[in-house]
Design an enzyme around this catalytic site. Sequence first.
Site, PDB file in Angstrom:
ATOM      1  N   ASP A 279     -20.093  -3.299   9.625  1.00 30.75           N
ATOM      2  CA  ASP A 279     -20.472  -2.914  10.992  1.00 30.75           C
ATOM      3  C   ASP A 279     -21.182  -4.026  11.856  1.00 30.75           C
ATOM      4  O   ASP A 279     -20.941  -3.959  13.087  1.00 30.75           O
ATOM      5  CB  ASP A 279     -21.650  -1.752  10.940  1.00 30.75           C
ATOM      6  CG  ASP A 279     -20.878  -0.597  10.662  1.00 30.75           C
ATOM      7  OD1 ASP A 279     -19.870  -0.053  11.406  1.00 30.75           O
ATOM      8  OD2 ASP A 279     -21.587   0.280   9.859  1.00 30.75           O
TER       9      ASP A 279
ATOM     10  N   CYS B  86     -24.211  -6.560   1.825  1.00 33.79           N
ATOM     11  CA  CYS B  86     -23.637  -5.440   0.973  1.00 33.79           C
ATOM     12  C   CYS B  86     -22.146  -5.195   1.766  1.00 33.79           C
ATOM     13  O   CYS B  86     -21.585  -4.108   1.282  1.00 33.79           O
ATOM     14  CB  CYS B  86     -24.395  -4.412   0.775  1.00 33.79           C
ATOM     15  SG  CYS B  86     -24.899  -3.471   2.256  1.00 33.79           S
TER      16      CYS B  86
HETATM   17  C1  PEP Z   1     -21.341  -2.261   6.423  1.00 27.51           C
HETATM   18  O1  PEP Z   1     -21.346  -1.820   7.607  1.00 27.51           O
HETATM   19  O2  PEP Z   1     -20.942  -3.472   6.362  1.00 27.51           O
HETATM   20  C2  PEP Z   1     -21.622  -1.369   5.135  1.00 27.51           C
HETATM   21  C3  PEP Z   1     -21.932  -1.906   4.180  1.00 27.51           C
HETATM   22  O3  PEP Z   1     -21.727  -0.004   5.472  1.00 27.51           O
HETATM   23  P1  PEP Z   1     -20.596   1.041   5.671  1.00 27.51           P
HETATM   24  O4  PEP Z   1     -19.202  -0.011   5.491  1.00 27.51           O
HETATM   25  O5  PEP Z   1     -20.448   1.915   4.841  1.00 27.51           O
HETATM   26  O6  PEP Z   1     -20.672   1.142   7.330  1.00 27.51           O
HETATM   27 MG    MG Z   2     -22.285   0.182   7.872  1.00 28.22          MG
END
Ligand code: PEP
Ligand code: MG
Length: 551
Positions: free
Chosen positions: A454, A501
């Site tokens: 994101d 993450c």
């Molecule tokens: C991200 O946005 O990098 C994240 C780990 O969350 P998601 O991919 O679930 O939006």
């Molecule tokens: Mg995310």
Amino acid sequence: MIVIQGKGVSKGVANGPIYFFQRPSATITDAPAADLEVEKQRIAAAQEKSAAQLNALADKARAEAGDETAILFETHAMFVEDDDYVECMMTALEERHCTAEKAVQLAGEEFSAMLAAMDDPYMQARAADIKDVTRRILNNLTGIAEGGIDSEVPVILAADDLAPSETLQLDKSKILGFITQGGSGNSHTAILARTMGIPAICGLGEALKAEYGGRQVYIDGETGQVAIEPDEITLASFQSKQEEQQKMKELMETMKGQKDVTLDGREMMVYCNIGSPEDISAVLSNDGQGIGLFRSEFLYLASSDYPTEEEQFQAYKNVAAAMGGKRVVIRTLDIGADKQVDYFQMHKEENPALGVRAIRICLNRPEVFRTQLRALYRASAYGKVAIMFPMITSVWEVKECKRACQKVMAELDKEGVPYRQDTEIGIMIETPASVLVAEELAKEVDFFSVGTNDLTQYTLACDRQANDLGKFFDPHHPAVLRALKMATDAAHKAGIWIGICGELGADLELLETFLAIGIDELSVSPTSVLPLRAEIRKSIAKTCTLEKLEC
Ligand code: PEP
Ligand code: MG
């Protein structure tokens, strides 16, 4: 031979027959039934088939996984014929003069709601069983193959596109690889494929034709190549890559039990991203040192109604206990954008990625938030749970989240329910706003975890779902890397740890940059742990530079 080219989004070579995903299309209507007797017989036949399937599953489980799993299937087989549940179906049928499908659906809803409302946590947990049994009977009524795949042998699953909720419900034991017409590398379906360690290729467009169903195919999830009925030369090259893959796997085995430390002694925490308790086996077999991101929303996506506190508690507790005291970061509900859940009945938005998603939903719906926080705190008594809030942009949001936590802790104190008072609280850094106010945010929490999927989307103004943005969607962009550095400096100034993450965490090309920036933790899909460890152990942290932050 036919060769088509897509975008490899989950590495690995696989081969098998192409099977086109059967999308459950049966929308259950309230239309009156022509003949109630016929509907009753249809229910009876679907019940019989469901019970037979469950008993067969119980036998298989007993042989392969032991009594505990077998008993679960046997209990489900008993539920299929439970008197009260069947009576609920018959009442619906007669009172509403509806179809078998509608009657089963209504009985499932009514019966599971009744169980969920009971005081006894054991009975509450049975609500999920009834939902599962109802789904099976409905599938048998509508002729939908369980897990979306009606094949005796494992297949390369083809689809126009797959929603995260569809991917979650697939029978993984039947899938060798994914090939889709649409999709992007940052979509949650691609992320799930990587978590499951299944090769996947997306963006094949119209070149992936339904007429290829049943034909033998080789796919390479790294290059994005799909070869249908390959000629001898192509076949040989795929097979030698498969052998290489096997050798690499064996080599990586030697990394198990080793420390995630550079040659000059700098430690990195290497954790895993998971979507459900089932992923724990992959974490353990790949020697992950913790869970850096449990995407709790997948519990909501896999369910046809709000998961109860008890259902959530069981899931979180199982993960916390299985990790035996290693840190388990559970992210609170992050739906919206591509993760749509019907029963939330969200308003349709023009720009859902910029709309009411993630923490915004939780702060707008305190009861949904409270249920999840109660389950999380209760689970904290069984391991080292940390709670993480997604999509933060402002300090007030964090303060409100913390107030909600305090309230839940006070409730549990009053009820005498055990939990860990020192449960860590962290936030995701996924928006430019959170980077810009990172110093203030860092004073409020115990850790940061950067969601680079994101953060890249919002920093570069590039839709992560789109597959045609090409070089404009560049997670290596200096703006993204500088944002990482700013957040890291702010975290360290406040004395808290920071991890990544998002998918970028597993990008080996950036490992030296992460070391230079000072990132403390990388949370990646389980299959990326050992290759990352091998790379960390070859690195020298003090010689790493920030050159990639230059334009
Ligand atoms: C991200 O946005 O990098 C994240 C780990 O969350 P998601 O991919 O679930 O939006
Ligand atoms: Mg995310």
